[in-house]
Design a protein around this motif. Structure first.
Motif, PDB file in Angstrom:
ATOM      1  N   TYR A 186       8.905   1.213   3.800  1.00 17.29           N
ATOM      2  CA  TYR A 186       7.867   2.312   2.716  1.00 17.29           C
ATOM      3  C   TYR A 186       6.536   3.065   3.742  1.00 17.29           C
ATOM      4  O   TYR A 186       6.444   2.779   5.142  1.00 17.29           O
ATOM      5  N   GLY A 187       5.506   3.995   3.105  1.00 15.80           N
ATOM      6  CA  GLY A 187       5.137   4.853   3.308  1.00 15.80           C
ATOM      7  C   GLY A 187       4.280   5.459   2.834  1.00 15.80           C
ATOM      8  O   GLY A 187       3.635   4.825   1.182  1.00 15.80           O
ATOM      9  N   CYS A 188       3.122   6.051   2.840  1.00 17.01           N
ATOM     10  CA  CYS A 188       2.266   5.808   2.272  1.00 17.01           C
ATOM     11  C   CYS A 188       1.855   8.273   2.321  1.00 17.01           C
ATOM     12  O   CYS A 188       1.822   8.546   3.408  1.00 17.01           O
ATOM     13  N   ARG A 189       2.253   9.164   1.256  1.00 16.06           N
ATOM     14  CA  ARG A 189       2.990  10.219   1.064  1.00 16.06           C
ATOM     15  C   ARG A 189       0.647  11.086   1.978  1.00 16.06           C
ATOM     16  O   ARG A 189       1.934  12.063   2.859  1.00 16.06           O
ATOM     17  N   ALA A 190       0.291  10.678   1.746  1.00 17.06           N
ATOM     18  CA  ALA A 190      -1.422  11.287   2.309  1.00 17.06           C
ATOM     19  C   ALA A 190      -1.044  11.473   3.245  1.00 17.06           C
ATOM     20  O   ALA A 190      -1.044  12.373   3.839  1.00 17.06           O
ATOM     21  N   GLU A 230      10.510   3.530  12.361  1.00 19.36           N
ATOM     22  CA  GLU A 230       9.737   2.626  12.508  1.00 19.36           C
ATOM     23  C   GLU A 230       9.105   3.417  13.484  1.00 19.36           C
ATOM     24  O   GLU A 230       7.610   3.162  13.452  1.00 19.36           O
ATOM     25  N   ILE A 231       9.590   3.950  14.346  1.00 19.10           N
ATOM     26  CA  ILE A 231       8.555   4.734  15.739  1.00 19.10           C
ATOM     27  C   ILE A 231       7.877   5.704  15.618  1.00 19.10           C
ATOM     28  O   ILE A 231       7.023   6.324  15.335  1.00 19.10           O
ATOM     29  N   ILE A 232       8.404   6.750  14.587  1.00 21.49           N
ATOM     30  CA  ILE A 232       8.107   7.939  13.838  1.00 21.49           C
ATOM     31  C   ILE A 232       6.802   7.754  13.290  1.00 21.49           C
ATOM     32  O   ILE A 232       5.639   8.011  13.044  1.00 21.49           O
ATOM     33  N   LEU A 233       7.003   6.686  12.003  1.00 22.82           N
ATOM     34  CA  LEU A 233       5.495   6.150  11.172  1.00 22.82           C
ATOM     35  C   LEU A 233       5.041   5.382  12.048  1.00 22.82           C
ATOM     36  O   LEU A 233       4.094   5.254  11.172  1.00 22.82           O
ATOM     37  N   GLU A 234       5.189   4.279  13.169  1.00 19.88           N
ATOM     38  CA  GLU A 234       3.736   3.988  13.633  1.00 19.88           C
ATOM     39  C   GLU A 234       3.374   5.361  14.629  1.00 19.88           C
ATOM     40  O   GLU A 234       2.161   5.143  14.139  1.00 19.88           O
ATOM     41  N   TYR A 235       4.152   6.294  15.476  1.00 20.81           N
ATOM     42  CA  TYR A 235       3.514   7.383  15.604  1.00 20.81           C
ATOM     43  C   TYR A 235       2.635   8.233  14.773  1.00 20.81           C
ATOM     44  O   TYR A 235       1.030   8.553  14.574  1.00 20.81           O
ATOM     45  N   THR A 236       3.356   8.581  13.450  1.00 21.85           N
ATOM     46  CA  THR A 236       1.946   9.415  12.472  1.00 21.85           C
ATOM     47  C   THR A 236       1.126   8.577  11.809  1.00 21.85           C
ATOM     48  O   THR A 236       0.181   8.989  11.996  1.00 21.85           O
ATOM     49  N   TYR A 268       0.628  -1.726   0.096  1.00 22.85           N
ATOM     50  CA  TYR A 268      -0.292  -0.024   0.104  1.00 22.85           C
ATOM     51  C   TYR A 268       0.757   1.734   0.162  1.00 22.85           C
ATOM     52  O   TYR A 268       0.165   2.428   0.249  1.00 22.85           O
ATOM     53  N   SER A 269       2.541   0.824  -0.137  1.00 25.87           N
ATOM     54  CA  SER A 269       3.258   2.511  -0.351  1.00 25.87           C
ATOM     55  C   SER A 269       3.118   2.685  -1.345  1.00 25.87           C
ATOM     56  O   SER A 269       3.165   2.172  -2.278  1.00 25.87           O
ATOM     57  N   ASP A 270       3.353   4.509  -1.639  1.00 24.29           N
ATOM     58  CA  ASP A 270       4.119   5.166  -1.900  1.00 24.29           C
ATOM     59  C   ASP A 270       5.050   6.023  -2.032  1.00 24.29           C
ATOM     60  O   ASP A 270       6.057   6.333  -3.169  1.00 24.29           O
ATOM     61  N   ILE A 271       5.851   5.049  -1.412  1.00 24.98           N
ATOM     62  CA  ILE A 271       7.228   5.995  -1.197  1.00 24.98           C
ATOM     63  C   ILE A 271       8.114   5.012  -0.351  1.00 24.98           C
ATOM     64  O   ILE A 271       7.657   4.648   0.392  1.00 24.98           O
ATOM     65  N   GLU A 272       8.932   4.759  -0.843  1.00 27.89           N
ATOM     66  CA  GLU A 272      10.284   4.083   0.018  1.00 27.89           C
ATOM     67  C   GLU A 272      10.862   4.924   0.947  1.00 27.89           C
ATOM     68  O   GLU A 272      11.847   5.985   0.290  1.00 27.89           O
ATOM     69  N   ILE A 273      11.469   4.896   2.072  1.00 29.05           N
ATOM     70  CA  ILE A 273      12.231   5.243   2.866  1.00 29.05           C
ATOM     71  C   ILE A 273      13.403   5.174   3.371  1.00 29.05           C
ATOM     72  O   ILE A 273      13.670   3.599   4.171  1.00 29.05           O
ATOM     73  N   LEU A 274      14.366   5.244   3.273  1.00 33.96           N
ATOM     74  CA  LEU A 274      16.253   4.811   2.996  1.00 33.96           C
ATOM     75  C   LEU A 274      16.536   5.319   4.531  1.00 33.96           C
ATOM     76  O   LEU A 274      16.294   6.258   4.145  1.00 33.96           O
ATOM     77  N   CYS A 275      17.002   4.699   5.451  1.00 30.92           N
ATOM     78  CA  CYS A 275      17.567   5.490   6.106  1.00 30.92           C
ATOM     79  C   CYS A 275      18.774   4.975   6.441  1.00 30.92           C
ATOM     80  O   CYS A 275      19.124   4.432   5.212  1.00 30.92           O
ATOM     81  N   GLN A 313      11.626   7.634  -3.935  1.00 26.23           N
ATOM     82  CA  GLN A 313      11.786   7.528  -2.481  1.00 26.23           C
ATOM     83  C   GLN A 313      13.131   8.446  -2.185  1.00 26.23           C
ATOM     84  O   GLN A 313      13.009   9.080  -3.033  1.00 26.23           O
ATOM     85  N   ILE A 314      13.121   8.223  -1.050  1.00 18.63           N
ATOM     86  CA  ILE A 314      13.382   9.324  -0.227  1.00 18.63           C
ATOM     87  C   ILE A 314      14.702   8.796   0.833  1.00 18.63           C
ATOM     88  O   ILE A 314      14.215   7.798   1.665  1.00 18.63           O
ATOM     89  N   SER A 315      15.393   9.871   1.350  1.00 22.85           N
ATOM     90  CA  SER A 315      16.535   9.556   2.152  1.00 22.85           C
ATOM     91  C   SER A 315      16.962   9.927   3.087  1.00 22.85           C
ATOM     92  O   SER A 315      17.125  10.942   3.138  1.00 22.85           O
ATOM     93  N   PHE A 316      17.001   9.542   4.787  1.00 27.65           N
ATOM     94  CA  PHE A 316      16.898   9.961   5.988  1.00 27.65           C
ATOM     95  C   PHE A 316      18.491   9.719   6.230  1.00 27.65           C
ATOM     96  O   PHE A 316      18.733   8.745   7.379  1.00 27.65           O
ATOM     97  N   PRO A 317      19.766  10.107   5.410  1.00 29.48           N
ATOM     98  CA  PRO A 317      20.646   9.689   5.719  1.00 29.48           C
ATOM     99  C   PRO A 317      20.944   9.479   7.589  1.00 29.48           C
ATOM    100  O   PRO A 317      22.320   8.830   8.402  1.00 29.48           O
ATOM    101  N   LYS A 318      20.692  10.818   8.522  1.00 30.68           N
ATOM    102  CA  LYS A 318      20.917  10.696   9.774  1.00 30.68           C
ATOM    103  C   LYS A 318      20.119  10.138  10.916  1.00 30.68           C
ATOM    104  O   LYS A 318      19.899  10.525  11.811  1.00 30.68           O
ATOM    105  N   ILE A 319      18.949   9.757  10.501  1.00 24.94           N
ATOM    106  CA  ILE A 319      18.153   8.454  10.837  1.00 24.94           C
ATOM    107  C   ILE A 319      18.116   7.600  10.638  1.00 24.94           C
ATOM    108  O   ILE A 319      17.856   6.882  10.024  1.00 24.94           O
ATOM    109  N   ASN A 320      18.249   6.414  12.198  1.00 24.31           N
ATOM    110  CA  ASN A 320      17.764   4.727  11.841  1.00 24.31           C
ATOM    111  C   ASN A 320      16.784   4.379  11.504  1.00 24.31           C
ATOM    112  O   ASN A 320      16.227   5.154  12.155  1.00 24.31           O
ATOM    113  N   SER A 321      16.712   3.441  11.023  1.00 22.50           N
ATOM    114  CA  SER A 321      15.923   2.759  10.834  1.00 22.50           C
ATOM    115  C   SER A 321      14.705   2.446  12.450  1.00 22.50           C
ATOM    116  O   SER A 321      13.485   2.353  11.459  1.00 22.50           O
TER     117      SER A 321
END
Length: 110
Positions: free
Chosen positions: A34-38, A74-80, A20-27, A62-70
């Motif tokens: 995986y995430g949903c932009r909306a 994962e907690i950010i996504l869970e809360y979001t 169900y994702s439309d964005i890949e998040i690289l940590c 795909q979007i990259s967050f080189p200073k945030i570990n997975s």
């Protein structure tokens, strides 16, 4: 599980789900989530600015967050997605990284 009875439980089905994702998040640790932009933009101004600023993140899958570990992401996504985090998600090993990530994504209630 029956859908339609709990918004939180229904949104958990979408959490880090490639189907169900439309964005890949690289940590930082090169793990892909995986995430949903909306959902992400509805919950965070930072995601809104990243995805709808007319720059490359607006068009790439795909979007990259080189200073945030997975673990923190994962907690950010869970809360979001759900507005809460499960008991035991935060540990002494990931709380500092999660605090940093919550600040980065402007999620003060986390």
């Amino acid at each position: 599980m029956m859908r339609g009875y709990s918004l939180e439980k229904d949104l958990e089905l979408l959490l880090n789900n490639p189907k169900y994702s439309d964005i890949e998040i690289l940590c930082e640790d090169e793990k892909k989530l995986y995430g949903c932009r909306a959902i992400l933009v509805a919950r965070s101004e930072v995601f809104d600015r990243l995805f709808y600023n007319g720059m490359k993140e607006s068009h790439e899958k795909q979007i990259s967050f080189p200073k945030i570990n997975s673990f923190a992401m994962e907690i950010i996504l869970e809360y979001t997605y759900t507005g809460s985090i499960k008991e035991g998600s935060l540990t002494k090993n990931n709380i500092i990284e999660t605090f940093y990530a919550a600040g980065y994504f402007q999620l003060p209630d986390l």
